[in-house]
Design a protein around this motif. Structure first.
Motif, mmCIF file in Angstrom:
data_model
loop_
_atom_site.group_PDB
_atom_site.id
_atom_site.type_symbol
_atom_site.label_atom_id
_atom_site.label_comp_id
_atom_site.label_asym_id
_atom_site.label_seq_id
_atom_site.Cartn_x
_atom_site.Cartn_y
_atom_site.Cartn_z
ATOM 1 N N PHE A 31 0.839 -1.193 0.000
ATOM 2 C CA PHE A 31 0.000 0.000 0.000
ATOM 3 C C PHE A 31 0.873 1.241 0.000
ATOM 4 N N ASP A 32 0.429 2.251 -0.728
ATOM 5 C CA ASP A 32 1.127 3.526 -0.752
ATOM 6 C C ASP A 32 0.117 4.609 -1.108
ATOM 7 N N THR A 33 0.391 5.839 -0.718
ATOM 8 C CA THR A 33 -0.516 6.940 -1.044
ATOM 9 C C THR A 33 0.069 7.749 -2.197
ATOM 10 N N CYS A 34 -0.484 8.943 -2.416
ATOM 11 C CA CYS A 34 -0.086 9.750 -3.563
ATOM 12 C C CYS A 34 1.308 10.350 -3.358
ATOM 13 N N GLU A 35 1.837 10.899 -4.448
ATOM 14 C CA GLU A 35 3.170 11.477 -4.401
ATOM 15 C C GLU A 35 3.145 12.864 -5.024
ATOM 16 N N ILE A 36 3.569 13.875 -4.269
ATOM 17 C CA ILE A 36 3.606 15.244 -4.766
ATOM 18 C C ILE A 36 4.900 15.474 -5.538
ATOM 19 N N VAL A 37 4.759 16.031 -6.718
ATOM 20 C CA VAL A 37 5.916 16.249 -7.578
ATOM 21 C C VAL A 37 6.838 17.312 -6.981
ATOM 22 N N GLY A 38 8.119 16.969 -6.889
ATOM 23 C CA GLY A 38 9.113 17.932 -6.445
ATOM 24 C C GLY A 38 9.159 18.155 -4.950
ATOM 25 N N ARG A 39 8.397 17.367 -4.196
ATOM 26 C CA ARG A 39 8.375 17.548 -2.736
ATOM 27 C C ARG A 39 8.614 16.200 -2.059
ATOM 28 N N GLU A 40 9.746 16.062 -1.403
ATOM 29 C CA GLU A 40 10.054 14.804 -0.754
ATOM 30 C C GLU A 40 9.435 14.708 0.637
ATOM 31 N N GLU A 41 9.252 15.822 1.318
ATOM 32 C CA GLU A 41 8.728 15.808 2.673
ATOM 33 C C GLU A 41 7.499 16.697 2.755
ATOM 34 N N MET A 42 6.319 16.074 2.715
ATOM 35 C CA MET A 42 5.077 16.843 2.696
ATOM 36 C C MET A 42 4.813 17.567 4.012
ATOM 37 N N LYS A 43 5.319 17.038 5.105
ATOM 38 C CA LYS A 43 5.056 17.643 6.417
ATOM 39 C C LYS A 43 5.649 19.051 6.531
ATOM 40 N N GLN A 44 6.593 19.379 5.669
ATOM 41 C CA GLN A 44 7.230 20.690 5.729
ATOM 42 C C GLN A 44 6.501 21.731 4.879
ATOM 43 N N ILE A 45 5.454 21.321 4.171
ATOM 44 C CA ILE A 45 4.744 22.236 3.280
ATOM 45 C C ILE A 45 3.590 22.898 4.028
ATOM 46 N N ASN A 46 3.464 24.202 3.889
ATOM 47 C CA ASN A 46 2.295 24.915 4.395
ATOM 48 C C ASN A 46 1.278 24.983 3.256
ATOM 49 N N PHE A 47 0.366 24.037 3.236
ATOM 50 C CA PHE A 47 -0.564 23.931 2.109
ATOM 51 C C PHE A 47 -1.553 25.098 2.039
ATOM 52 N N LEU A 123 -15.454 11.437 1.641
ATOM 53 C CA LEU A 123 -14.138 11.455 1.020
ATOM 54 C C LEU A 123 -13.738 10.002 0.779
ATOM 55 N N ARG A 124 -13.587 9.613 -0.490
ATOM 56 C CA ARG A 124 -13.201 8.248 -0.849
ATOM 57 C C ARG A 124 -11.790 8.268 -1.415
ATOM 58 N N SER A 125 -10.903 7.512 -0.802
ATOM 59 C CA SER A 125 -9.507 7.534 -1.225
ATOM 60 C C SER A 125 -9.354 7.038 -2.660
ATOM 61 N N VAL A 126 -8.518 7.727 -3.428
ATOM 62 C CA VAL A 126 -8.205 7.280 -4.784
ATOM 63 C C VAL A 126 -7.265 6.084 -4.720
ATOM 64 N N SER A 127 -6.244 6.162 -3.908
ATOM 65 C CA SER A 127 -5.357 5.015 -3.720
ATOM 66 C C SER A 127 -6.068 3.967 -2.874
ATOM 67 N N LYS A 128 -5.823 2.715 -3.172
ATOM 68 C CA LYS A 128 -6.519 1.614 -2.511
ATOM 69 C C LYS A 128 -5.566 0.798 -1.642
ATOM 70 N N ASP A 129 -6.152 0.146 -0.659
ATOM 71 C CA ASP A 129 -5.382 -0.715 0.239
ATOM 72 C C ASP A 129 -5.999 -2.116 0.209
ATOM 73 N N PRO A 130 -5.512 -2.989 -0.688
ATOM 74 C CA PRO A 130 -6.106 -4.313 -0.830
ATOM 75 C C PRO A 130 -5.566 -5.349 0.147
ATOM 76 N N SER A 131 -4.723 -4.934 1.082
ATOM 77 C CA SER A 131 -4.097 -5.896 1.988
ATOM 78 C C SER A 131 -5.091 -6.771 2.741
ATOM 79 N N PRO A 132 -6.297 -6.261 3.146
ATOM 80 C CA PRO A 132 -7.238 -7.154 3.831
ATOM 81 C C PRO A 132 -7.736 -8.306 2.954
ATOM 82 N N LEU A 133 -7.565 -8.180 1.636
ATOM 83 C CA LEU A 133 -8.069 -9.208 0.723
ATOM 84 C C LEU A 133 -7.022 -10.262 0.379
ATOM 85 N N ILE A 134 -5.795 -10.077 0.851
ATOM 86 C CA ILE A 134 -4.727 -11.002 0.484
ATOM 87 C C ILE A 134 -4.834 -12.286 1.293
ATOM 88 N N PRO A 135 -5.032 -13.434 0.638
ATOM 89 C CA PRO A 135 -5.112 -14.703 1.368
ATOM 90 C C PRO A 135 -3.781 -15.047 2.036
#
Length: 431
Positions: A31-47, A123-135
């Protein structure tokens, strides 16, 4: 000669196993979420200093030659292509919303919101987390990436186009829009799971229905509540036959094979004599589903997974797309309705309307996938009357439902009520 053949078979099997594990091992995450172009550390951004962000839905599905052969090219480029997305802060969204609860199915993370006037949104996430479905057996064999990578067959932005097509087809929809939700004080404990992520913000299929703007429609119900309204409370409730048939034929047009009963809401229209339930489809994750590659083709087939079908120009196994939901609601529908609604969709979804719907996508995504999908939709539309007649025949000849619909397991229904929605009371419907 026999030994040579056996040796060749062994070599082929060894190569297949080797390529399979090579392909699956190329992605170590589940599982992984989205990636902002040109920004390695999102926590440092004042959105709050920005109104939009350039973001890729997920780079988890990026492929290589072996992966594309073994697991398919799918929509990998759409997932990893950066697009410009507006930034949303919940304390100012629609003059402020309240967080009600966390929701979501097996793959989607969602957060239910409520506005001051009682309207529900999600709010429905675009990225998915299928881990609960993995046998467990897949994990033990190192094959879990088959399930994880399967998300690449879903188009991350399909729901946006589907909503525009639905508008043209005069079908109710949840009006989704793409937003980026940064970490913010308003989210509190939800920040870890929902902060700095890409979402579809859309209306819920239950609660206040004023946002629809339909006269005499004030309430939205899910399927379970609709059943309860009809059977347990003994209300004179009918389903709009024409609207439901149109909605299901529309599903065939867009290749949305995952249409179980929890993925429908119902707008309740009150009249002096009865309540009419107008269907509202939701959850368009599997519209335009594109299944390719050696492994997915082997796993999904008409025998084991008949409903999981790739979006092609034609439908080669329509019977697999008929669900208990269809049989429960439509088994006694008049055959003529199917042809009438198919022809109406052919008129409403003209070449111009189909092409125009894809304008909602960012240019980068249109250039990747629009032309291919437009051509397939047009071909399915041209053949829709044939599909409609076949669909009716399959539904009409099916055995009655004997088990509760998905999500309605807690309802105490007798055998007659389990069989079909119209099995109790008057359900003669005229639009």
């Amino acid at each position: 000669m026999g030994k040579k053949v056996l040796l060749a078979v062994i070599i082929v099997i060894a190569l297949f196993v080797g390529f399979t594990y090579w392909s699956l091992s190329s992605t170590s995450k589940t599982f992984d979420t989205c990636e902002i172009v040109g920004r390695e550390e999102m926590k440092q951004i004042n959105f709050r200093e920005f109104d939009s962000v350039l973001v890729a839905a997920s780079t988890l599905y990026e492929g290589n030659t072996i992966k594309n052969i073994m697991q398919g090219e799918q929509y990998r480029k759409a997932w990893s292509t950066p697009v410009k997305v507006p930034i949303v802060f919940l304390d100012t969204l629609l003059d402020g919303v309240h967080i009600l609860e966390e929701g979501g199915g097996h793959q989607t993370h969602s957060l239910k919101l409520k506005t001051a006037d009682g309207t529900l949104l999600t709010l429905r996430s675009v990225s998915k987390d299928p881990s609960p479905l993995i046998p467990k057996v897949a994990e033990s064999l190192g094959l879990e990436n088959i399930v994880v990578d399967g998300i690449s067959a879903q188009h991350p932005y399909a729901a946006l186009v589907v909503a525009k097509l639905a508008d043209a087809a005069k079908i109710l929809n949840t009006r989704p829009r793409l937003v980026f939700v940064p970490e913010q004080d308003f989210l509190g404990n939800y920040n870890e799971k929902f902060g700095n992520r890409l979402f579809l913000l859309e209306y819920e299929t239950e609660g206040n229905a004023q946002w629809l703007g339909i006269n005499a429609v004030r309430t939205l119900l899910d399927t379970e509540d609709l059943q309860e309204l009809k059977f347990e409370k003994n209300k004179n409730v009918i389903v709009d036959h024409s609207a439901l048939v149109r909605a299901r034929l529309f599903d065939l047009l867009i290749g949305d094979w995952d249409r179980h009963s929890k993925q429908w809401g119902w707008a309740i229209k009150d009249s002096s004599e009865m309540k009419v339930a107008i269907p509202m489809p939701c959850d368009r994750d599997n519209a335009f589903f594109n299944l390719e590659g050696v492994l997915p083709t082997l796993i999904s087939n008409n025998t084991f997974l008949p409903e999981v079908q790739s979006f092609e120009s034609d439908i080669d196994f329509l019977k697999g797309l008929v669900s208990p939901f269809d049989i429960y609601f439509m088994r006694d529908f008049d055959e003529n309705i199917f042809e009438v609604e198919a022809r109406e969709l052919q008129v409403l979804l003209s070449d111009e309307e189909i092409t125009k719907a894809f304008a909602v996508w960012p240019k980068e995504i249109r250039e990747l996938d629009a032309d291919n999908l437009i051509g397939k939709i047009k071909q399915r539309r041209n053949d829709l009357v044939t599909y409609a007649k076949e669909f009716h025949d399959v539904v009409a000849s099916a055995e009655p439902v004997t088990e509760p619909l998905n999500g309605s397991e807690d309802l105490k229904l007798n055998d007659t009520q389990l069989a079909c929605f119209s099995c109790s009371g008057n359900d003669n419907n005229e639009r």
